[in-house]
Design an enzyme around this catalytic site. Structure first.
Site, PDB file in Angstrom:
ATOM      1  N   ARG A 140       0.648  -1.324  -0.093  1.00  0.00           N
ATOM      2  CA  ARG A 140       0.082   0.061  -0.018  1.00  0.00           C
ATOM      3  C   ARG A 140       0.917   1.144   0.059  1.00  0.00           C
ATOM      4  O   ARG A 140       0.179   2.379  -0.486  1.00  0.00           O
ATOM      5  CB  ARG A 140      -0.965   0.003   1.054  1.00  0.00           C
ATOM      6  CG  ARG A 140      -1.744  -1.083   1.286  1.00  0.00           C
ATOM      7  CD  ARG A 140      -2.429  -1.264   2.570  1.00  0.00           C
ATOM      8  NE  ARG A 140      -1.564  -1.636   3.725  1.00  0.00           N
ATOM      9  CZ  ARG A 140      -1.614  -1.345   5.077  1.00  0.00           C
ATOM     10  NH1 ARG A 140      -2.881  -0.791   5.617  1.00  0.00           N
ATOM     11  NH2 ARG A 140      -0.612  -1.563   5.871  1.00  0.00           N
ATOM     12  N   GLN A 179       5.524  25.664  16.114  1.00  0.00           N
ATOM     13  CA  GLN A 179       4.767  25.984  14.837  1.00  0.00           C
ATOM     14  C   GLN A 179       5.330  25.278  13.720  1.00  0.00           C
ATOM     15  O   GLN A 179       6.604  24.829  13.565  1.00  0.00           O
ATOM     16  CB  GLN A 179       5.301  27.529  14.676  1.00  0.00           C
ATOM     17  CG  GLN A 179       4.684  28.233  13.332  1.00  0.00           C
ATOM     18  CD  GLN A 179       5.020  29.770  13.284  1.00  0.00           C
ATOM     19  OE1 GLN A 179       5.004  30.248  14.235  1.00  0.00           O
ATOM     20  NE2 GLN A 179       5.238  30.264  12.115  1.00  0.00           N
ATOM     21  N   ASP A 180       4.442  24.904  12.590  1.00  0.00           N
ATOM     22  CA  ASP A 180       4.796  24.172  11.454  1.00  0.00           C
ATOM     23  C   ASP A 180       4.906  25.091  10.500  1.00  0.00           C
ATOM     24  O   ASP A 180       3.905  25.997  10.397  1.00  0.00           O
ATOM     25  CB  ASP A 180       4.105  22.995  11.412  1.00  0.00           C
ATOM     26  CG  ASP A 180       4.442  21.922  12.290  1.00  0.00           C
ATOM     27  OD1 ASP A 180       5.205  21.954  12.807  1.00  0.00           O
ATOM     28  OD2 ASP A 180       3.512  20.901  12.539  1.00  0.00           O
ATOM     29  N   ASN A 181       6.023  25.093   9.385  1.00  0.00           N
ATOM     30  CA  ASN A 181       5.856  26.154   8.322  1.00  0.00           C
ATOM     31  C   ASN A 181       5.963  25.145   6.850  1.00  0.00           C
ATOM     32  O   ASN A 181       6.729  24.023   7.131  1.00  0.00           O
ATOM     33  CB  ASN A 181       7.011  27.093   8.249  1.00  0.00           C
ATOM     34  CG  ASN A 181       6.809  28.078   9.595  1.00  0.00           C
ATOM     35  OD1 ASN A 181       5.610  28.413   9.953  1.00  0.00           O
ATOM     36  ND2 ASN A 181       7.805  28.723  10.006  1.00  0.00           N
ATOM     37  N   ARG A 185      16.539  29.840  -0.799  1.00  0.00           N
ATOM     38  CA  ARG A 185      15.852  30.579   0.365  1.00  0.00           C
ATOM     39  C   ARG A 185      16.898  30.634   1.480  1.00  0.00           C
ATOM     40  O   ARG A 185      17.277  29.697   2.018  1.00  0.00           O
ATOM     41  CB  ARG A 185      14.793  29.831   0.596  1.00  0.00           C
ATOM     42  CG  ARG A 185      13.724  30.034  -0.373  1.00  0.00           C
ATOM     43  CD  ARG A 185      12.461  29.428  -0.101  1.00  0.00           C
ATOM     44  NE  ARG A 185      11.390  29.108  -1.077  1.00  0.00           N
ATOM     45  CZ  ARG A 185      10.473  29.948  -1.510  1.00  0.00           C
ATOM     46  NH1 ARG A 185      10.089  31.070  -0.790  1.00  0.00           N
ATOM     47  NH2 ARG A 185       9.616  29.641  -2.622  1.00  0.00           N
ATOM     48  N   HIS A 237      18.962  32.445   6.592  1.00  0.00           N
ATOM     49  CA  HIS A 237      17.914  33.154   7.436  1.00  0.00           C
ATOM     50  C   HIS A 237      18.296  32.757   8.960  1.00  0.00           C
ATOM     51  O   HIS A 237      18.695  31.648   9.057  1.00  0.00           O
ATOM     52  CB  HIS A 237      16.569  33.158   7.373  1.00  0.00           C
ATOM     53  CG  HIS A 237      16.320  33.443   5.812  1.00  0.00           C
ATOM     54  ND1 HIS A 237      15.289  33.126   5.137  1.00  0.00           N
ATOM     55  CD2 HIS A 237      16.738  34.685   5.142  1.00  0.00           C
ATOM     56  CE1 HIS A 237      15.276  33.636   3.913  1.00  0.00           C
ATOM     57  NE2 HIS A 237      16.171  34.536   4.034  1.00  0.00           N
ATOM     58  N   LYS A 239      15.234  24.824  13.923  1.00  0.00           N
ATOM     59  CA  LYS A 239      14.504  24.197  12.898  1.00  0.00           C
ATOM     60  C   LYS A 239      14.804  23.079  12.785  1.00  0.00           C
ATOM     61  O   LYS A 239      15.833  22.479  12.794  1.00  0.00           O
ATOM     62  CB  LYS A 239      14.752  25.047  11.280  1.00  0.00           C
ATOM     63  CG  LYS A 239      14.461  26.447  11.659  1.00  0.00           C
ATOM     64  CD  LYS A 239      14.785  27.172  10.101  1.00  0.00           C
ATOM     65  CE  LYS A 239      14.328  28.579  10.019  1.00  0.00           C
ATOM     66  NZ  LYS A 239      14.840  29.368   8.796  1.00  0.00           N
ATOM     67  N   HIS A 265      20.138  29.475   8.425  1.00  0.00           N
ATOM     68  CA  HIS A 265      19.632  28.108   7.565  1.00  0.00           C
ATOM     69  C   HIS A 265      19.357  28.860   6.155  1.00  0.00           C
ATOM     70  O   HIS A 265      18.785  29.940   6.078  1.00  0.00           O
ATOM     71  CB  HIS A 265      18.501  27.848   8.310  1.00  0.00           C
ATOM     72  CG  HIS A 265      17.751  26.743   7.535  1.00  0.00           C
ATOM     73  ND1 HIS A 265      16.485  27.260   6.862  1.00  0.00           N
ATOM     74  CD2 HIS A 265      18.136  25.544   7.272  1.00  0.00           C
ATOM     75  CE1 HIS A 265      16.057  25.848   6.153  1.00  0.00           C
ATOM     76  NE2 HIS A 265      17.104  24.990   6.348  1.00  0.00           N
ATOM     77  N   ASP A 286      17.229  38.348  -0.255  1.00  0.00           N
ATOM     78  CA  ASP A 286      18.381  37.425   0.237  1.00  0.00           C
ATOM     79  C   ASP A 286      19.726  37.921  -0.819  1.00  0.00           C
ATOM     80  O   ASP A 286      20.913  37.444  -0.392  1.00  0.00           O
ATOM     81  CB  ASP A 286      17.780  36.088  -0.203  1.00  0.00           C
ATOM     82  CG  ASP A 286      16.975  35.540   0.738  1.00  0.00           C
ATOM     83  OD1 ASP A 286      16.613  36.085   1.717  1.00  0.00           O
ATOM     84  OD2 ASP A 286      16.192  34.570   0.611  1.00  0.00           O
TER      85      ASP A 286
END
Length: 184
Positions: free
Chosen positions: A23, A46-48, A59, A62, A72, A119, A170
């Site tokens: 499956r 928090q989730d992003n 990206r 940061h 993170k 990061h 950036d």
């Protein structure tokens, strides 16, 4: 969960076990007890999730500084990325060094980027989706960054500079030489 310390010991590559059959598969991607055994005691709040349509989307780099620093736990849900953490902790023996790993939806591997690290990631495939947990809330006044191509850091990005998709913010972040080291 398999836990591997990268070039900077505080940066971890976590690969959850997958249990599969005809499956598909099942995986426990976050088990607090297992992370605590590896020294990760963060409480994620928090989730992003981020989506990038083009290969070469970069990206970062940061981070958030005190009084609202964040760590993170990053994974790739679709496609593949090259994920990087740069040590910017004042007095650290690995200050200015980076550690990184390829994260793919197929492998399920995750990168733990602790507080005091900048990061960034670059997408290695089109249609890449990234999911990450953070142990604090977004605080714009504490947001900082470093230039992705700073020669003093020397990140070996696996995508040619001419192929990169980067926003102006950036692209114009400061160099490490102009950055105030982070105090935790």
């Amino acid at each position: 969960m398999q836990i591997e310390r990268l070039a900077i010991p505080e940066v971890l590559l976590l690969t959850p076990k997958r249990f599969g059959d005809h499956r598909g598969w099942f995986s426990q991607t976050y088990v607090k007890r297992e992370l605590e055994e590896a020294g990760v005691t963060d409480v994620f709040l928090q989730d992003n999730q981020a989506y990038s349509s083009q290969r070469g989307t970069l990206r970062g780099l940061h981070l958030q500084i005190a009084p609202e620093p964040i760590s993170k736990l990053v994974r790739c849900l679709k496609g593949a990325i090259f994920d990087v953490a740069v040590d910017v902790r004042r007095g650290s023996p690995t200050y200015g060094r980076w550690a990184g790993a390829e994260l793919t939806a197929e492998s399920g591997a995750q990168l733990y980027c602790p507080r005091g690290f900048a990061h960034a990631y670059v997408t290695l495939t089109p249609e890449a989706e990234v999911f990450y947990k953070i142990d604090g809330y977004y605080a714009p006044a504490c947001e900082r960054g470093l230039r992705w191509n700073d020669p003093a850091i020397g990140i070996d990005w696996p995508v040619a500079e001419s192929e990169l998709v980067i926003n102006d913010r950036d692209r114009n972040l400061p160099l490490l030489a102009d950055f105030e080291p982070v105090v935790l």
